[in-house]
Enzyme design. Structure first.
Site, PDB file in Angstrom:
ATOM      1  N   ASP A   1       0.870  -1.220   0.183  1.00 14.83           N
ATOM      2  CA  ASP A   1       0.018   0.123  -0.023  1.00 14.83           C
ATOM      3  C   ASP A   1       0.914   1.177  -0.268  1.00 14.83           C
ATOM      4  OD1 ASP A   1      -2.694  -0.420  -0.057  1.00 14.83           O
ATOM      5  OD2 ASP A   1      -2.707  -1.108   2.112  1.00 14.83           O
TER       6      ASP A   1
HETATM    7  C1  GLC Z   1      -1.593  -3.757   5.366  1.00 16.81           C
HETATM    8  C2  GLC Z   1      -2.816  -3.780   4.680  1.00 16.81           C
HETATM    9  C3  GLC Z   1      -2.371  -4.695   3.361  1.00 16.81           C
HETATM   10  C4  GLC Z   1      -1.355  -4.321   2.541  1.00 16.81           C
HETATM   11  C5  GLC Z   1      -0.248  -4.356   3.788  1.00 16.81           C
HETATM   12  C6  GLC Z   1       1.071  -3.760   3.120  1.00 16.81           C
HETATM   13  O1  GLC Z   1      -1.307  -4.981   6.123  1.00 16.81           O
HETATM   14  O2  GLC Z   1      -3.854  -4.423   5.141  1.00 16.81           O
HETATM   15  O3  GLC Z   1      -3.819  -4.577   2.701  1.00 16.81           O
HETATM   16  O4  GLC Z   1      -1.153  -5.231   1.754  1.00 16.81           O
HETATM   17  O5  GLC Z   1      -0.455  -3.339   4.649  1.00 16.81           O
HETATM   18  O6  GLC Z   1       1.111  -2.590   2.650  1.00 16.81           O
HETATM   19  C1  GLC Z   2      -0.882   2.615   5.793  1.00 18.73           C
HETATM   20  C2  GLC Z   2      -0.055   1.553   6.386  1.00 18.73           C
HETATM   21  C3  GLC Z   2      -0.368   0.163   5.553  1.00 18.73           C
HETATM   22  C4  GLC Z   2      -1.772   0.100   5.262  1.00 18.73           C
HETATM   23  C5  GLC Z   2      -2.288   1.474   4.576  1.00 18.73           C
HETATM   24  C6  GLC Z   2      -3.725   1.298   4.218  1.00 18.73           C
HETATM   25  O1  GLC Z   2      -0.068   2.993   4.642  1.00 18.73           O
HETATM   26  O2  GLC Z   2       1.412   1.729   6.509  1.00 18.73           O
HETATM   27  O3  GLC Z   2       0.007  -0.995   6.165  1.00 18.73           O
HETATM   28  O4  GLC Z   2      -1.931  -0.780   4.416  1.00 18.73           O
HETATM   29  O5  GLC Z   2      -2.186   2.600   5.369  1.00 18.73           O
HETATM   30  O6  GLC Z   2      -4.696   2.054   5.177  1.00 18.73           O
END
Ligand code: GLC
Ligand code: GLC
Length: 811
Positions: free
Chosen positions: A483
């Protein structure tokens, strides 16, 4: 250092001090009604949706203090204490918290009084029950007082913590006998209320928090408890609460037990009132009447335990490794259920008001859950697919209550569509139920444009085919699985969301990770096409997969490992050419899991590079070297201090990808080494470093660059649960559900020894013995099914049998 111990016989973790490094929580509730409960009785309750139907209030940004919960106060002379220690924090003579599967137990003693709490949510009712047993352990009679306490949330948890100018004027309650009814907003647009009741006469009640606490006091010094008298106030606005007072006399050795019930009730629109302004209580009374006795309480708890025994019996291992046995048989499966229920909505780190159900998150949660309750997985797949758009893209999140896509975050996360194939394929491999593919499923909840689920999968697949960049690799959009890799964002101002800012799609930035996913799940899509008799579509899909493999080989390979991505300038991300972020974990795991590089030696090279460059004693880091400055063209990933989160943290979710990838090249020793490093039970001894609960996975452990290397954050709600269970059960232990039946192909450490697995699959119980006389890491020499030798690894499925015994001997 430990703060407790595992009690495997009872499937419990026993916490022996309230002063754990962080609140160590449990989840109560199986389906609609949920409570988060910490080891000091903090937490909150909601019905179906942590944002929209929040029943009790929690205070945010408060993870360690953990200052709101469902408390019981005991006043014994001038001493006021709580069996769970908080909120008075009166030192206890003894304390124990047992977090079990769907229930928790607390025992506290002080000055010869023992208070034992048992709390759970029954399998089928929207109510949390707590049995409080008070025992006089001393030689003299005791006259004490028991006070309960919950603070109501005014339903919408988001509004509740912001809109005080309104909210402080709307709180309403009713009280009848021992039951306190919370009915805020019931008069207009709500048809639900909450109740808090006890199965005995009470000596007083309080519904106004300010009366209960007194001005300027926190819950640690409630004035009314200090006075020893509740004032029977009916709250009007401000902060409605529910508190009962019971005066208890205990002879030496005597015990008294009370059953408290906190419930949720919904009435039909035309049946809301029993008199003007008086709520219709019939359903509440019926619900409460079921749980008036200790016997009824005990029976419902026994029912919950046998419900869980039935679920956990679906996969059970006996090996000589107690950590594997404990995690596989109890805690990992339990966490899979919790992540299935919550997605990433409500934990001590997810506020329950931000994200609802994540499209990619929930699809992945299915992988670890589908064997437990396939029918619920089926329903979930349809819900998720209903938030897909007609072009195959998808809302990134949806709200569990309304099941509608969340337009604040919108779409544009280009890995999302493929996860739908992953989840659906897992469901069909588990159940054989292909009828789901013929279900009529809407797009963006619009039934007028509905198609079959199979068509949804086709559009998922084609979304990638139709969205490729300059290197014929998939466009990344806002982000892929990571993300925080925001290659089209270019955010320069604080407050802009990295996930939502900027164009949702750039025509250049590409993801090698999605390319790997496309190979893996594109093949699973082709398998489903074949199963449904559409060989032409299967061939078309496989031809696209081949093109993608070529694109990865040409522009996705960096010499020693797979490239991560190309940014909006078409510069490599995750390459030796970069000054920071030269190697990333994700494409190494995903490409090898997809089989890319397995035949030409690149898989071995990639995984050796992972070991050399990303490994630490606490797990495998997401990337190296960490970003030390903000890279505008990379986004959020470079905003975290080195070693935290996506910037070189140990993101536990993708450690199992590396472990699985190792099994794909037959290295059982290394696969298991990776498994062990993040496995909670294995690291229980370093709880003071790890800090989160030693019975569940956390999202992240701080990487080698971080100040607190080894410290975990964001426990419970993480794709780590499902992926780890997939890894250990399907790849390391090797019991993998295929479309044709169970396959047996373990990849274990040479020294792992023989083991046996009981697996309930499509209604048949398989008792599987695995023998490894020559201490190999992979390879099955012979497979005996009910005494008969079978060719290959797959046990032919025969639904007419109840049990099947299998002996697999490794080479
Ligand atoms: C969080 C989010 C997931 C994403 C991950 C890596 O665990 O829930 O959707 O893939 O971060 O960014
Ligand atoms: C932030 C977090 C990530 C998550 C994303 C979405 O970027 O670091 O882990 O998946 O938010 O809410």
């Amino acid at each position: 250092m430990k703060y407790g111990f595992f009690d495997d016989n009872n499937k419990e973790y026993v916490i022996t001090t309230p002063k754990t490094p962080l609140p160590w929580i449990n989840y109560l509730g199986c389906k609609d009604f949920f409570t988060l409960l910490s080891n000091t009785c903090g937490g909150y309750t909601f019905y179906k949706d942590a944002k929209l139907l929040r029943m009790t209030r929690y205070r945010y940004n408060d993870t360690t203090p953990d200052t709101n919960g469902k408390y019981f106060y005991i006043k014994d002379g001038d001493t006021i204490w709580n069996p769970g220690w908080q909120p008075t924090k009166t030192e206890l003579d003894s304390y124990e918290c047992r977090h079990g599967i769907g229930y928790s137990k607390f025992t506290g003693t002080k000055n010869d009084v023992e208070a034992a709490l048992v709390t759970f949510v029954p399998v089928n009712d929207p109510v949390e029950l707590t049995k409080v047993t008070l025992t006089n352990k001393g030689a003299a009679k005791k006259d004490i007082q028991l006070f309960s306490y919950v603070e109501w949330c005014l339903w919408n948890a988001d509004d509740d913590m912001k809109n005080f100018q309104r909210n402080l004027s709307i709180g309403e309650v009713e009280v009848v006998d021992s039951t306190i009814y919370h009915k805020t907003e019931y008069r207009e647009r709500r048809n639900h209320y909450a109740v808090y009741s006890v199965n005995s006469k009470i000596d007083g009640f309080e519904t106004s928090r300010d009366e209960f606490r007194g001005a300027y006091n926190g819950p640690d010094k409630p004035a009314a408890v200090i006075e020893g008298k509740l004032h029977n106030t009916i709250a009007s606005g401000w902060y409605p609460i529910a508190s009962h007072q019971i005066n208890v006399s205990l002879e030496a050795g005597e015990s008294k037990t009370f059953v408290f019930a906190l419930g949720y009730v919904e009435n039909a629109e035309d049946d809301k009132w029993e008199a003007p302004s008086v709520i219709n209580k019939k359903k509440a009374i019926a619900l409460l009447s079921k749980y008036q006795t200790v016997e009824a309480f005990d029976l419902a708890l026994a029912e919950l335990c046998s419900y869980w025994d039935g679920l956990l019996a679906k996969f059970h291992i006996e090996s000589k490794d107690e950590h594997v046995n404990r995690m596989v048989n109890i805690w990992n499966q339990y966490q899979c259920m919790v992540t299935f229920n919550m997605s990433r909505s409500a934990s001590y780190y997810e506020s329950g008001i931000g994200r609802g159900m994540g499209f990619r998150d929930s699809c992945q949660d299915l992988l670890g859950f589908v064997h437990l309750i396939p029918d619920r997985a089926r329903e979930r797949i349809i819900d998720i697919a209903s938030t897909q758009f007609q072009d195959g893209s998808a809302y990134h999140q949806y709200q569990p209550l309304t099941k509608k896509g969340n337009s604040d975050i919108g779409s544009g996360f280009n890995d999302d569509p493929l996860w739908l194939i992953a989840g659906t394929s897992a469901y069909i491999r588990e159940t054989g139920d292909t009828s789901i593919l013929n279900e009529t499923v809407p797009y963006d909840n619009d039934m007028s444009v509905a198609t079959s689920l199979m068509e949804h999968l086709k559009r998922s697949f084609d979304y990638i085919v139709n969205h490729k960049g300059p290197h014929d690799l998939p466009l990344i959009g806002r982000a892929d699985w990571n993300d925080c890799l925001n290659l089209n964002c270019f955010s320069e101002h604080p407050g802009e969301s990295f996930q939502c800012f900027g164009p949702s799609e750039g025509p250049v930035a590409e993801s090698v990770f999605i390319a790997g996913m496309f190979v893996k799940y594109g093949r699973e899509y082709a398998d489903l096409c074949k199963l449904m008799g559409d060989n032409a579509e299967a061939d078309r899909a496989l031809a696209e997969v081949d093109k993608m493999i070529k694109a990865i080989e040409k522009d996705g390979w960096d010499g020693e490992w797979f490239v991560r991505a190309y940014d909006a300038y078409s510069h490599k991300v995750g390459s030796k050419e970069c000054d920071e972020g030269q190697i990333y974990i994700e494409p190494q795991g995903m490409c090898v899991m997809a089989g890319v590089g397995v035949d030409d030696g690149n898989a071995v090279k990639a995984l050796d590079s992972v070991k050399e460059k990303l490994d630490t004693k606490y797990g495998v880091m997401i990337l190296q070297p960490a970003y030390t400055r903000y890279h505008l063209e990379l986004g959020e990933i470079s905003s975290y201090p080195p070693g935290y989160k996506e910037n070189a943290g140990i993101f536990c979710h993708n450690n199992p990808w590396i472990s699985i990838a190792e099994t794909c090249i037959g290295r059982g020793d290394r696969a298991f080494e990776v498994y062990k490093k993040t496995c909670p039970s294995y690291i229980e001894d370093i709880s003071e470093i790890h800090r989160t609960e030693p019975y569940v996975y956390s999202q992240m452990v701080a990487g080698a660059d971080a100040k607190f290397h080894g410290e975990a954050k964001n426990s419970w709600l993480t794709g780590t649960a499902a992926w780890t269970f997939t890894n250990i059960s399907q790849y390391i232990l090797g019991i993998y559900p295929t479309l044709e039946g169970l396959s047996v192909n373990p990849c274990t450490p040479a020294e792992f020894g023989d083991f046996s697995v009981t697996r309930v699959y499509r209604g048949v119980t398989y008792n599987i013995e695995i023998k490894n006389p020559n201490k190999v890491q992979k390879g099955v020499a012979s497979l005996l099914v009910d005494g008969k030798e079978v060719e290959g690894n797959i046990i032919p499925f025969d639904g007419s049998k109840k049990t099947v015994s299998v002996v697999a001997t490794m080479k």
